[in-house]
Write an enzyme that holds these catalytic residues in place. Structure first.
Site, short mmCIF file in Angstrom:
data_model
loop_
_atom_site.label_atom_id
_atom_site.label_comp_id
_atom_site.label_asym_id
_atom_site.label_seq_id
_atom_site.Cartn_x
_atom_site.Cartn_y
_atom_site.Cartn_z
N GLU A 156 7.81 -0.09 -9.78
CA GLU A 156 6.39 0.11 -10.04
C GLU A 156 6.17 1.00 -11.26
O GLU A 156 5.30 0.73 -12.10
CB GLU A 156 5.71 0.71 -8.81
CG GLU A 156 5.60 -0.26 -7.65
CD GLU A 156 5.03 0.36 -6.41
OE1 GLU A 156 4.50 -0.39 -5.56
OE2 GLU A 156 5.10 1.60 -6.26
N ASP A 204 9.96 2.02 -5.86
CA ASP A 204 9.09 2.95 -6.58
C ASP A 204 9.38 2.94 -8.08
O ASP A 204 8.46 3.00 -8.90
CB ASP A 204 9.26 4.36 -6.02
CG ASP A 204 8.71 4.50 -4.61
OD1 ASP A 204 7.97 3.61 -4.16
OD2 ASP A 204 9.04 5.51 -3.94
N GLU A 235 4.26 5.39 -10.77
CA GLU A 235 4.36 4.48 -9.62
C GLU A 235 2.96 4.06 -9.16
O GLU A 235 2.69 2.88 -8.89
CB GLU A 235 5.06 5.17 -8.44
CG GLU A 235 6.52 5.45 -8.61
CD GLU A 235 7.02 6.32 -7.48
OE1 GLU A 235 6.42 6.26 -6.39
OE2 GLU A 235 7.97 7.09 -7.69
N ASP A 280 1.68 0.16 -9.32
CA ASP A 280 1.29 -0.58 -8.12
C ASP A 280 -0.01 -1.33 -8.37
O ASP A 280 -0.14 -2.51 -8.01
CB ASP A 280 1.14 0.40 -6.96
CG ASP A 280 0.59 -0.27 -5.71
OD1 ASP A 280 1.26 -1.18 -5.18
OD2 ASP A 280 -0.50 0.12 -5.25
#
Length: 226
Positions: free
Chosen positions: A122, A119, A46, A50
């Site tokens: 990502e 999440d 994650e 991002d």
């Protein structure tokens, strides 16, 4: 409910993994790991995903919207990569069908929770990046996000929930007050925000930065206020 075959997700994503274990790892929520300690969760992915998403969206904004100022680009990017937008993308890809979650989380509707969907999205982008590099991840991202960025770039700040909340409250002479707390390790810190008016809580939110948490709190307050 058994997760759907991951080949279906590859088809939706438009990327066939050379290293299928990366895709499998991206789909593992920490609630599943708590019941199966031998299986790593996707939280490190994650974190990476991002950053990859932020870079791809920033690249696209810089190249395709030269009239936007730095501040306007920041607002558009924030509106495109926040938890709400990520969860919308996840629902478009039907990621809830593929994620591995714990029994308790599944029973409480975890497959449709914004936080889990965002999440996992990502983590999925990180998996593409690790599998085939930035160019492949950028292509996957822009195939999905370019229309979102273009739409939001027509009105930078439209999704700036803090500003909207302040404007709404100002009509009655009130001001929002935010309290933010942090939790988790330094490399994966999370922030929780509460927004209040006159000592009464009207919204709360969570994010990976103070600003994101405050935006989410403002969004929830606006929704509660109708």
């Amino acid at each position: 409910m058994t997760p759907a075959p991951l080949a279906d997700l590859e088809a939706r994503l438009g990327h066939e993994f050379r290293q299928p274990d990366l895709l499998e790892g991206a789909m593992v929520h920490r609630s599943y790991t708590s019941e199966h300690p031998q299986v790593p969760d996707n939280e490190r992915m994650e974190f990476l995903g991002d950053a990859v998403l932020q870079l791809a969206v920033t690249d696209y904004l810089y190249e395709n919207h030269p009239a936007l100022s730095e501040g306007e680009m920041a607002k558009v990017r924030a509106a495109c990569v926040n938890r709400v937008s990520l969860a919308e993308v996840a629902r478009m890809l039907d990621i809830g069908r593929f994620v591995q979650i714990g029994i308790g989380e599944a029973q409480s509707g975890g497959r449709n929770k914004d936080s889990i969907l965002a999440d996992t999205t990502e983590a999925l982008l990180a998996a593409v990046y690790l599998d085939a590099g930035y160019a492949a991840a950028q292509k996957v991202i822009l195939d999905i996000w370019a229309p979102i960025v273009d739409q939001k770039a027509t009105a930078p700040g439209r999704r700036d929930f803090k500003t909207r909340l302040q404007e709404v409250l100002a009509t009655s002479g009130r001001q929002p007050e935010y309290e933010v707390s942090a939790s988790g390790p330094d490399h994966f810190k999370m922030f929780d925000a509460v927004v209040s008016v006159g000592g009464k809580q009207i919204g709360s939110g969570r994010g990976r930065s103070k600003k994101e948490a405050q935006q989410e709190a403002a969004r929830s307050a606006l929704e509660a206020m109708g």
